[in-house]
Design an enzyme around this catalytic site. Structure first.
Site, short mmCIF file in Angstrom:
data_model
loop_
_atom_site.label_atom_id
_atom_site.label_comp_id
_atom_site.label_asym_id
_atom_site.label_seq_id
_atom_site.Cartn_x
_atom_site.Cartn_y
_atom_site.Cartn_z
N ASP A 119 -5.78 -2.02 56.29
CA ASP A 119 -5.57 -3.40 56.75
C ASP A 119 -6.86 -4.23 56.63
O ASP A 119 -7.94 -3.75 56.98
CB ASP A 119 -5.13 -3.34 58.21
CG ASP A 119 -4.65 -4.68 58.75
OD1 ASP A 119 -3.65 -5.18 58.23
OD2 ASP A 119 -5.28 -5.19 59.70
N GLU B 170 -5.54 -3.70 51.43
CA GLU B 170 -5.02 -5.05 51.66
C GLU B 170 -6.22 -5.98 51.62
O GLU B 170 -6.98 -6.07 52.59
CB GLU B 170 -4.32 -5.16 53.02
CG GLU B 170 -3.61 -6.50 53.14
CD GLU B 170 -3.75 -7.23 54.48
OE1 GLU B 170 -2.99 -8.17 54.71
OE2 GLU B 170 -4.62 -6.87 55.29
#
Ligand code: GLC
Length: 559
Positions: A222, A283
């Site tokens: 993330d 990401e």
């Protein structure tokens, strides 16, 4: 039930070097909205386990689960309070082990989400930091600074949170006086770690090992572009037209700083020491494909989400350009390109591809948004776009529910919305709830089979009965049947490991290419296009005799 590293990975062809991730179709599960075995209205891990056969039937190679670790759920689990445990709303570690073993038994690999940029403010480290003094080792795990102004009453710089409002929150010190400020790129419940601190780095290596030891095949990382902040934390004012993740802006002091690459090199080594090809997917919202490709150099991560592809408009020239650039830039560093059209942060592509007004990433759409999509056109385009994507060499990501052609839910009532973006912008941005509504399994069941009680954390639209999986399973023309056909042909013909050769002669509004034994023709123009008289393998919509209608893609046997 406990599993060792070996017996949790029984059936997989995981010889080092097989590099499954180069070609895999990876299906994103957003656990709270996938399937709810407990009936409390929030999906859970036993719900995933119960539907593994459906995923095997769909034909995916791997699943990625959005966070299910312990969390107060202020940002739907992207605020982690304990990285080594399952939140009780999703089940237990034993439920995770059972899900993992069930997936592996079916030859499906499992990637878990890891959130290293920030923790929850309920994480024990942050609670310790609040109690400790300025300058203490406890505070040094996060980014605490004195404020500006005569009494430290102004935030340390002018940065704005991705979710709206300022990026700093002032704390009250143990003696009751107003004190230092801490940095939070996202919600104030998500304090950023200080990744220049070796203690933070060691802790995350240990967390990686915790999940690798359980047998996971990798991690979706993330906010991989956010971990390191520019020295001195200089002021920065973002472009108001840019997406909320800053993807279009250059030289943002909290995105894409060079120091992050050292972290990925360390993580690469951790994964490499395990058997069987574990993978890291970044990401990272960055300005260019070339910059993103630096994240996947051979000693760093293995994949990065291709958000440039996701953000490309439904336009043949633009698509050809981004496909070519992606294959070139990722190829130049020896990595596969990935392809993605939807996830839990963007407007679902069955709606997004038919929007008629600009919609910056993270804004979402709601009742008052301009340029709302025509749902019929949106679904046509989505089916055509997915048919194009799944023919491309490399790895593709799917987001739960797109195989049912689910649109964005636009008319959620205000009081149902839960995305922190909605609250922090006081309703100016609808945020991401519209792509997170629990998915329909069975037309004639409570909550469309999401559970047995009918509870759902976000309300499901009445029209979703006809999109339920059981209805689509029986209909050869359904979106589900299309996805099953595409995935079966893709696998049988090895398209993921193929190569792309552009084909001319269909006109500017057509994307046409050959990959191994298939020719792909996607018509993005307003006129039908003549097709050669050859065997049609898959079509995203009905053909008009020998002609390919607008917003339609076909796979045909290559001459
Ligand atoms: C990522 C996640 C998003 C989350 C944010 C903060 O962008 O995909 O859902 O809100 O990080 O963790």
């Amino acid at each position: 039930m406990t599993f060792t590293q070996q017996d949790a990975r029984p059936e997989l062809e995981s010889a080092p070097g097989s590099e499954w991730w180069r070609t895999a179709v990876i299906y994103q599960i957003y656990p709270r909205s996938f399937a709810d075995a407990s009936g409390d209205g929030l999906g859970d891990l036993p719900g995933v386990t119960a539907h593994l056969d459906d995923l095997a039937d769909l034909g995916v190679d791997a699943i990625w689960l959005s966070p299910f670790q312990r969390s107060p759920q202020k940002d739907a689990g992207y605020d982690v309070a304990d990285y080594r445990d399952v939140d009780p709303i999703f089940g237990s570690l034993a439920d995770f082990d059972a899900m993992l073993a069930g997936a592996h038994d079916r030859g499906i690999r499992v990637i878990v989400d890891l959130v290293p940029n920030h923790s929850s403010d309920q994480h024990v480290w942050f609670q310790e930091a609040l109690k400790a003094a300025p300058g203490s080792p406890e505070r040094a795990r996060y980014i605490f600074r004195d404020g500006r102004g005569d009494n430290g009453e102004l935030p340390p710089n002018n940065w704005e949170s991705v979710f709206g409002g300022g990026m700093w929150k002032r704390v009250t010190e143990a003696d009751g006086t107003p004190g230092q400020w801490y940095l939070h790129i996202f919600d104030e419940s998500q304090p950023d770690f200080d990744w220049t601190n070796p203690e933070v780095r060691a802790e995350f290596e240990s967390i990686l090992r915790f999940w690798l030891d359980r047998g996971v095949d990798g991690f979706r990382v993330d906010v991989a572009h956010g971990l390191i902040k520019a020295a001195g934390l200089p002021d920065y004012t973002p472009d108001p037209e840019g997406g909320s993740m800053g993807g279009d802006a250059d030289e943002v002091p909290y995105w894409g700083q060079p120091g992050v690459h050292d972290v990925w090199r360390e993580w690469h080594e951790v994964l490499a020491a395990y058997d069987g090809d574990r993978a890291l997917c970044a990401e990272a919202w960055l300005p260019t494909v070339a910059q993103t490709a630096l994240w996947v150099r051979s000693d760093e991560m293995h994949q990065a989400f291709n958000f440039h592809y996701l953000e490309t408009k439904w336009d043949a020239e633009a698509l050809r350009a981004v496909i070519e650039e992606s294959l070139d830039e990722y190829g130049a560093v020896g990595a596969p390109s990935t392809w993605v059209l939807s996830n839990h942060d963007v407007v679902r592509h069955a709606s997004r591809l038919a929007l008629t007004a600009d919609n910056p990433q993270g804004a979402g759409i709601g009742p008052k948004s301009p340029g709302k999509p025509d749902p019929v056109k949106g679904l046509h385009r989505a089916r055509a776009a997915t048919s194009l994507m799944l023919a491309l060499p490399g790895s593709s990501y799917l987001y739960q529910g797109e195989e049912l052609g689910l649109p964005e839910v636009i008319d959620l009532p205000d009081d149902a919305r839960q995305d922190p973006t909605w609250f922090r912008t006081e309703g100016e941005r609808y945020g991401r709830d519209g792509c997170r509504v629990p998915i329909p399994w069975t037309a004639d069941a409570p909550a469309y089979g999401f559970n047995e009680t009918g509870a759902a954390w976000l309300p499901q639209p009445a029209e979703w009965a006809e999109l339920a999986r059981d209805v689509q399973r029986e209909d050869p023309a359904s979106t589900l049947s299309l996805y099953r056909s595409l995935l079966a042909e893709r696998r049988a013909r090895g398209l993921g490991s193929g190569s792309l050769e552009w084909l001319d002669g269909y006109g500017d509004d057509v994307v046409a290419f050959r990959n191994g034994s298939i020719t792909v023709v996607a018509n993005l123009g307003s006129e039908s296009v003549a097709l050669p008289a050859v065997e049609i393998l898959v079509a995203s919509g009905p053909l008009e005799g020998d002609a390919l209608p607008t917003d339609t893609t076909v796979w045909i046997a290559a001459a």
